[in-house]
Design a protein around this motif. Sequence first.
Motif, PDB file in Angstrom:
ATOM      1  N   GLU A   1      34.594  35.114  43.559  1.00 38.66           N
ATOM      2  CA  GLU A   1      35.903  34.478  43.366  1.00 38.66           C
ATOM      3  C   GLU A   1      35.772  32.995  43.078  1.00 38.66           C
ATOM      4  O   GLU A   1      36.490  32.448  42.231  1.00 38.66           O
ATOM      5  CB  GLU A   1      36.766  34.703  44.619  1.00 38.66           C
ATOM      6  CG  GLU A   1      37.213  36.140  44.800  1.00 38.66           C
ATOM      7  CD  GLU A   1      37.917  36.400  46.105  1.00 38.66           C
ATOM      8  OE1 GLU A   1      38.427  37.528  46.295  1.00 38.66           O
ATOM      9  OE2 GLU A   1      37.954  35.484  46.963  1.00 38.66           O
TER      10      GLU A   1
ATOM     11  N   PHE B   1      42.600  35.010  44.921  1.00 43.21           N
ATOM     12  CA  PHE B   1      42.417  36.462  44.824  1.00 43.21           C
ATOM     13  C   PHE B   1      43.661  37.071  44.187  1.00 43.21           C
ATOM     14  O   PHE B   1      44.726  36.450  44.131  1.00 43.21           O
ATOM     15  CB  PHE B   1      42.131  37.076  46.196  1.00 43.21           C
ATOM     16  CG  PHE B   1      43.219  36.889  47.218  1.00 43.21           C
ATOM     17  CD1 PHE B   1      44.171  37.877  47.441  1.00 43.21           C
ATOM     18  CD2 PHE B   1      43.291  35.723  47.983  1.00 43.21           C
ATOM     19  CE1 PHE B   1      45.170  37.722  48.383  1.00 43.21           C
ATOM     20  CE2 PHE B   1      44.296  35.557  48.937  1.00 43.21           C
ATOM     21  CZ  PHE B   1      45.238  36.562  49.138  1.00 43.21           C
TER      22      PHE B   1
ATOM     23  N   TYR C   1      40.085  30.694  48.711  1.00 39.55           N
ATOM     24  CA  TYR C   1      39.697  31.309  47.446  1.00 39.55           C
ATOM     25  C   TYR C   1      40.894  31.980  46.773  1.00 39.55           C
ATOM     26  O   TYR C   1      41.794  32.501  47.445  1.00 39.55           O
ATOM     27  CB  TYR C   1      38.584  32.336  47.694  1.00 39.55           C
ATOM     28  CG  TYR C   1      37.416  31.725  48.427  1.00 39.55           C
ATOM     29  CD1 TYR C   1      36.372  31.125  47.738  1.00 39.55           C
ATOM     30  CD2 TYR C   1      37.394  31.692  49.825  1.00 39.55           C
ATOM     31  CE1 TYR C   1      35.322  30.529  48.422  1.00 39.55           C
ATOM     32  CE2 TYR C   1      36.353  31.096  50.512  1.00 39.55           C
ATOM     33  CZ  TYR C   1      35.313  30.512  49.807  1.00 39.55           C
ATOM     34  OH  TYR C   1      34.280  29.905  50.479  1.00 39.55           O
TER      35      TYR C   1
ATOM     36  N   HIS D   1      42.475  40.719  52.114  1.00 40.48           N
ATOM     37  CA  HIS D   1      41.579  39.668  51.623  1.00 40.48           C
ATOM     38  C   HIS D   1      41.186  38.772  52.776  1.00 40.48           C
ATOM     39  O   HIS D   1      42.029  38.316  53.555  1.00 40.48           O
ATOM     40  CB  HIS D   1      42.236  38.835  50.524  1.00 40.48           C
ATOM     41  CG  HIS D   1      41.301  37.808  49.959  1.00 40.48           C
ATOM     42  ND1 HIS D   1      41.189  36.539  50.474  1.00 40.48           N
ATOM     43  CD2 HIS D   1      40.404  37.888  48.943  1.00 40.48           C
ATOM     44  CE1 HIS D   1      40.267  35.875  49.789  1.00 40.48           C
ATOM     45  NE2 HIS D   1      39.778  36.676  48.851  1.00 40.48           N
TER      46      HIS D   1
ATOM     47  N   ARG E   1      36.609  31.543  39.177  1.00 43.40           N
ATOM     48  CA  ARG E   1      37.720  30.599  39.021  1.00 43.40           C
ATOM     49  C   ARG E   1      37.279  29.288  38.388  1.00 43.40           C
ATOM     50  O   ARG E   1      37.975  28.712  37.553  1.00 43.40           O
ATOM     51  CB  ARG E   1      38.365  30.313  40.391  1.00 43.40           C
ATOM     52  CG  ARG E   1      39.683  29.559  40.303  1.00 43.40           C
ATOM     53  CD  ARG E   1      40.105  28.931  41.616  1.00 43.40           C
ATOM     54  NE  ARG E   1      39.309  27.752  41.953  1.00 43.40           N
ATOM     55  CZ  ARG E   1      39.668  26.854  42.863  1.00 43.40           C
ATOM     56  NH1 ARG E   1      40.787  27.025  43.570  1.00 43.40           N
ATOM     57  NH2 ARG E   1      38.899  25.806  43.122  1.00 43.40           N
TER      58      ARG E   1
END
Length: 914
Positions: free
Chosen positions: A383, A130, A128, A123, A387
């Motif tokens: 992402e 994940f 962010y 990633h 969220r």
Amino acid sequence: MSARLLLLFTGILCLQTATAQENQYQYLSGTDKDHTVTWDFYCSGGQRKGQWTTIAVPSNWEQQGFGSYNYGHDKVKTDEYGLYRYRFTAPENWRERRVDIVFEGVMTDAEVKINGKLAGPVHQGGFYRFRYDISKLLHNGSNLLEVKVNKMSANAGVNNAERNGDFWVLGGIYRPVFLEVKPLVHIDRVAIDATAKGQFTVHAYTTALSGEYTISAQVQTMAGKAVKEAVAVPGNNTNAYTITQSVDHPATWSAEAPNRYQAVIEIKKGNQTIHRITQPFGFRTIEIRPHDGIYVNDVKVIFKGVNRHSAWPETGRTLSKAISIQDVNLMKDMNMNAVRMSHYPPDVHFLDVCDSLGLFVLDELTGWQAAYDTIVGRKLVKELVERDVNHPSVIAWDNGNEGGFNRTLDGDYAKYDPQKRPVLHPWERYNGVDTKHYPDFNYLVNASLYDQDIYLPTEFMHGLYDGGMGAGLADFWQRMLLHPRGAGGFLWAFADEGLVRTDKNGLMDTDGNHAPDGILGPHREKEGSFYTIREIWSPVHITLSAITTSFNGLVPVENRYDYTSLAQCRFGWQLLRFPSAGRKEKTDTLATGTINPPDLAPHTKGFLSLQLPAGWQEADALQVTAWDHHGREIITRSWPLQSPADVVRQFSAPVGKMNVVSGNDTLAVDNGKGVYYFSRTSGLLLQILTPKGKISLSGGPVLAGIPQQLKEFRSGADSSGFFVWARYEGNGFLQVKWTFQPGVPVKLDYSYSFKGEAAFSGITFRYPEEKVTGLSWQGDGPYRVWKNRLHGNLFGSWYKAYNNTVTGESWVYPEFKGYHANVYQATFHTTEQPVTFYTGNAGTFLQVFRPQAPKGASNNNTHPAFPEGDIGFLSAIAPIGTKFQNAAQMGPESQNNLMLNYTPVKGTVWIDLP
């Protein structure tokens, strides 16, 4: 099996059945900066490199004593990596569950392994959330988690967007890590669109549901009471479902009234609930109306916002919900209604607090003057939005910052956001909104007269050191309110981004002048601008400047709320009595009362009617306070009820005798309380002697900043007592007269005149700074002022101990040195003896020494001019500028002082000794 064992076994089965319906969470790390878990750790470079040891998770490894420090502007950055190991246990029944490992934030590239096998692709992107599905990688019992974290990314676009920004570059697993366990048939996520008119739509993304399943949604209050019956739709072998219903007259969400509901979404098989999630949300509609403004729930909104970094000195970007609550409350205390996430998405708990307490949020994709590439950027937009999509506080998406815009991504936000929130490009014109950063006053005037775009500067009034922010804001804000398409703006910035350096013995580092630009210090210490902003942005706007003898109890007031009537607020008044000069006792409250709130709709004007008792005029000051409908104090205003002349009338009658001794160059005048020594050559005070010793007041009075030559000096007696008289000439003149009477304060009358422009004007004296221990005064306080930052202080009785604070480079506030407004009396506490000054003119500014220039300043914009003297009594003082503009560019209040003719300015000061 015994009855007891059977009962226990049945209870366990029931518990497993019940919990299977909801997501289960198992934290592998701690939950925040104050609650961590120890993992094994290895750092490849910098501090404590090359050894396996342990580290607290979550954390930035620099703040745990590992690796090296870099600020984003550093041309060469360290590239250490960290290896993490942690063992956890998976119960056998997880074989029948979906298990995700979730990382809330890792800086920057993260390679995750479970039991030696990759959980998925590396990633990239440090801000962010994940996740990986690790269901098939788990063993019954013990499992090994390994994470390799590279501080710098293998992707150049990520480094350009994140690692080269105007903020600290840190490394590590800095936000929580947890396992999310749910049934094999489950809801992955939901995205809600709930409009102000009550139209509710939930988009649910699930595992594919056959016809034997149904999925339903029900709107409830936050307490769990059903607002409507659940609406169910049958499974149709897809993994995306849309469920709609209508709610009559919902309580809408706004920053003033953050009303929230919750949606309960369930998958059922027959009557059995297979999976359930509960999602808070708010009924709220956002619109950009071209050439008009930004509307929330059909109301045109003016954003009073600030930019916030996610940072804490000891822990870097590892924060806690307690800090989020503190920060949002501080913003609300400044009467802000909005915050911009600069320059990355915040912790999710910060948005939770914005939802519950009420702040409009601009949520931002990282990109400081450089953008992500499209491949990585598309993943990170997904992402980000997935969220944060259900937070009613989020009213727009920022696609990068200051040129860091990958325009290919502009359309991606709507793919995951059914509300179709606006997308902005902070710093440029986009989508009909001009978000220009750091406009000067002329730009604002021209925009309000000629521009057709909505005006919303997403950064303005740069707060480097003590400049900007509150200084100049009154002019800017008044002009913004006159802009027919004005939508408010966002100050830069909320708090100084200082780090406690583990490699420099705990030094607080703001990287020179890059990060000390907050209204607050790193630990949220309040600068003077905090209270200036609070007053200027108060939704209860009180315009009364002074209380005169004709005051009838009516106080003009304007309702600057967008949604709230002043009838929902609470008001009160106090009459105050201050302690005598030089005393540190608390102020006495003589009387209090309530004020009936006027029923004023938003954006209307009226009056507060005060019913004050007889004799109210004898008090020293009147205070009026307003509280909002949540009980939060909005604003307190105060006014003196006495004049400086009323204060000095309290002096006792002369008593005792005078003594005058004249030498070759020295004149000594003894009034029974002290001997004042004057130079016949310069006409200036040389020193004062009392029975207790020396007082080193000297070198004055001189005309501040205007060179003068003594033209005449004389002394003698007249009807007022013994006098010492001097006249100076140069550019204009200064004339002074000292008057002595036995046993009473010495009176100094002065008048001066000059023609032209000056940063300040008045008279000054010398006094050794190293001998001063504190200051008590009656006047506006407790913070110093600038010509363009006079709002926010209260007229009262104040004391502060000496400090040598340089705003933004040290953080003992209020700063001791500087200009102080509307001073009636001031006592300097010293290692010699206290000396007290009384002023004879309302509006007199007191100069208290000269603040040091910030070491990191690259120009003089934030270091205004001060007289050469140490203690001054001034009728005009200097303004302060910002990092990018000198004061003259910041509006009418920010101009230098100008005398167009030689009309004299007159003043009086009394000096009293113990």
